[in-house]
Scaffold this motif. Structure first.
Motif, PDB file in Angstrom:
ATOM      1  N   ASN A  53       6.132   4.528 -14.127  1.00 28.48           N
ATOM      2  CA  ASN A  53       4.679   4.528 -14.049  1.00 28.48           C
ATOM      3  C   ASN A  53       4.104   3.804 -15.268  1.00 28.48           C
ATOM      4  OD1 ASN A  53       1.918   5.136 -13.811  1.00 28.48           O
ATOM      5  ND2 ASN A  53       2.325   7.198 -13.046  1.00 28.48           N
ATOM      6  N   THR A  85       5.098   4.245  -3.593  1.00 24.88           N
ATOM      7  CA  THR A  85       4.261   4.241  -4.790  1.00 24.88           C
ATOM      8  C   THR A  85       3.428   2.968  -4.824  1.00 24.88           C
ATOM      9  OG1 THR A  85       6.131   3.302  -6.027  1.00 24.88           O
ATOM     10  CG2 THR A  85       5.816   5.679  -6.137  1.00 24.88           C
ATOM     11  N   ASN A  86       2.371   3.000  -5.632  1.00 23.37           N
ATOM     12  CA  ASN A  86       1.465   1.860  -5.661  1.00 23.37           C
ATOM     13  C   ASN A  86       1.759   0.949  -6.841  1.00 23.37           C
ATOM     14  OD1 ASN A  86       0.424   3.202  -7.895  1.00 23.37           O
ATOM     15  ND2 ASN A  86      -1.227   4.161  -6.729  1.00 23.37           N
ATOM     16  N   SER A 115       1.600   7.428   0.761  1.00 24.64           N
ATOM     17  CA  SER A 115       0.897   8.642   0.387  1.00 24.64           C
ATOM     18  C   SER A 115       0.707   8.645  -1.118  1.00 24.64           C
ATOM     19  CB  SER A 115       1.696   9.880   0.818  1.00 24.64           C
ATOM     20  OG  SER A 115       1.125  11.054   0.300  1.00 24.64           O
ATOM     21  N   SER A 116      -0.382   9.245  -1.587  1.00 24.87           N
ATOM     22  CA  SER A 116      -0.606   9.338  -3.025  1.00 24.87           C
ATOM     23  C   SER A 116       0.024  10.599  -3.604  1.00 24.87           C
ATOM     24  CB  SER A 116      -2.110   9.333  -3.319  1.00 24.87           C
ATOM     25  OG  SER A 116      -2.733  10.442  -2.694  1.00 24.87           O
ATOM     26  N   THR A 117       0.754  11.333  -2.779  1.00 28.88           N
ATOM     27  CA  THR A 117       1.378  12.585  -3.205  1.00 28.88           C
ATOM     28  C   THR A 117       2.851  12.604  -2.817  1.00 28.88           C
ATOM     29  OG1 THR A 117      -0.708  13.787  -2.929  1.00 28.88           O
ATOM     30  CG2 THR A 117       1.304  15.103  -3.033  1.00 28.88           C
ATOM     31  N   THR A 163       0.817  14.428  -7.405  1.00 31.38           N
ATOM     32  CA  THR A 163       0.116  13.164  -7.252  1.00 31.38           C
ATOM     33  C   THR A 163       0.786  12.125  -8.138  1.00 31.38           C
ATOM     34  OG1 THR A 163      -1.460  13.840  -8.953  1.00 31.38           O
ATOM     35  CG2 THR A 163      -2.093  14.227  -6.654  1.00 31.38           C
ATOM     36  N   LEU A 164       0.633  10.855  -7.803  1.00 28.59           N
ATOM     37  CA  LEU A 164       1.370   9.802  -8.491  1.00 28.59           C
ATOM     38  C   LEU A 164       1.067   9.731  -9.982  1.00 28.59           C
ATOM     39  CD1 LEU A 164       1.200   6.910  -5.863  1.00 28.59           C
ATOM     40  CD2 LEU A 164       3.034   8.557  -6.261  1.00 28.59           C
ATOM     41  N   GLU A 165      -0.180  10.028 -10.367  1.00 31.08           N
ATOM     42  CA  GLU A 165      -0.515   9.939 -11.787  1.00 31.08           C
ATOM     43  C   GLU A 165       0.167  11.018 -12.617  1.00 31.08           C
ATOM     44  OE1 GLU A 165      -4.064  12.057  -9.778  1.00 31.08           O
ATOM     45  OE2 GLU A 165      -2.735  10.356  -9.373  1.00 31.08           O
ATOM     46  N   GLN A 177       0.832  -1.192   0.000  1.00 27.96           N
ATOM     47  CA  GLN A 177       0.000   0.000   0.000  1.00 27.96           C
ATOM     48  C   GLN A 177       0.873   1.251   0.000  1.00 27.96           C
ATOM     49  OE1 GLN A 177      -3.314  -0.073  -0.257  1.00 27.96           O
ATOM     50  NE2 GLN A 177      -3.061  -2.276  -0.478  1.00 27.96           N
ATOM     51  N   PRO A 178       0.541   2.266  -0.778  1.00 23.58           N
ATOM     52  CA  PRO A 178       1.334   3.487  -0.770  1.00 23.58           C
ATOM     53  C   PRO A 178       1.177   4.246   0.528  1.00 23.58           C
ATOM     54  CG  PRO A 178      -0.651   3.774  -2.078  1.00 23.58           C
ATOM     55  CD  PRO A 178      -0.591   2.321  -1.714  1.00 23.58           C
TER      56      PRO A 178
END
Length: 253
Positions: A210, A196-197, A144-146, A159-161, A141-142
């Protein structure tokens, strides 16, 4: 002693089988299984061995998922590339492991510990698998997504995207955003990999990529992959034959 090997890289599985038989003439390798699906089908229709050697992350999932479908009462020694700290829970619950790449000496030590722990481990395999599954799931699990990036006197949130990849150059970790801008980071790739996820994959020691940055992949001799990005990048990205099946499974899923 009958042993089954669960490993999605055929060369690694064959090398492990050969090393085990060389270490003990009484060892019989009864099956080489390459996926969660194949292992489930096998154990539904065949007797269980005395011991299982298994990779953790297979092409179609985690090997812990096997026990969720087929009740196994068999001790397991994991052969894995996961960092040692991630396996403390396994030690606490009696599951042995060796880190890739393994040596003949490490195999002998693991087998010796198996014999010593055999009575203790009997009847506890399901609980051990569940604890291990929870540990790895938590690690995946990440945090944080940021990702916060320091730029001059400012902190920029990404953000990861919005991040295409991370790479190491001249011993410096660099983040490349989809907008084409790059930023130096103080974190290592190992730390970023934990944060990261599943949309990111560690292609090699220098690159964490990514999924949405990849245009396609091509075969590269011998049995390697070349990762082609959807934008110009100053480095060619190659994946070793050992990671080939995992990368393809990651892209498909």
């Amino acid at each position: 002693m009958k042993i089954i090997i669960i490993e999605d890289e055929s060369l690694v599985a064959e090398d492990l089988a050969s090393s085990l038989k060389s270490s003990n003439a009484e060892i019989e390798i009864t099956a080489l299984l390459g996926s969660v699906k194949e292992a489930i089908a096998y154990f539904k229709n065949n007797p269980q061995p005395d011991l299982i050697f298994s990779d953790i992350q297979l092409g179609d999932g985690l090997s812990f998922e096997i026990i969720q479908t087929v009740p196994l009462n068999v001790p397991v020694i994991f052969c894995t590339a996961f960092n040692e700290y991630a396996l403390d829970a396994f030690k606490a619950n009696g599951i042995e492991y060796i880190l890739k790449p393994f040596s003949a000496a490490e195999l002998k030590i693991a087998l010796s510990k198996f014999h010593n722990m055999q009575q203790i481990m009997s009847g506890q395999i399901a609980a051990q698998y569940q604890k291990a599954m929870e540990t790895i799931s938590n690690l995946q699990q990440p945090v944080s997504s940021t990702i916060m990036v320091k730029y001059r006197d400012r902190l920029l949130p990404f953000t990861l995207e919005k991040i295409a990849l991370f790479y190491v150059e001249a011993e410096t970790t660099v983040m490349l955003a989809h907008n084409g801008k790059s930023y130096s980071l103080t974190e290592s790739l190992e730390d970023l990999e934990k944060r990261t996820n599943s949309f990111f994959f560690r292609m090699n020691r220098q690159l964490l990529v990514n999924r949405n940055a990849i245009a396609d992949v091509t075969d590269y001799f011998p049995r390697k992959l070349k990762i082609n990005l959807s934008f110009p990048f100053h480095k060619d990205i190659f994946v070793s034959r050992e990671k080939r099946s995992k990368v393809l499974a990651w892209l498909e899923n």
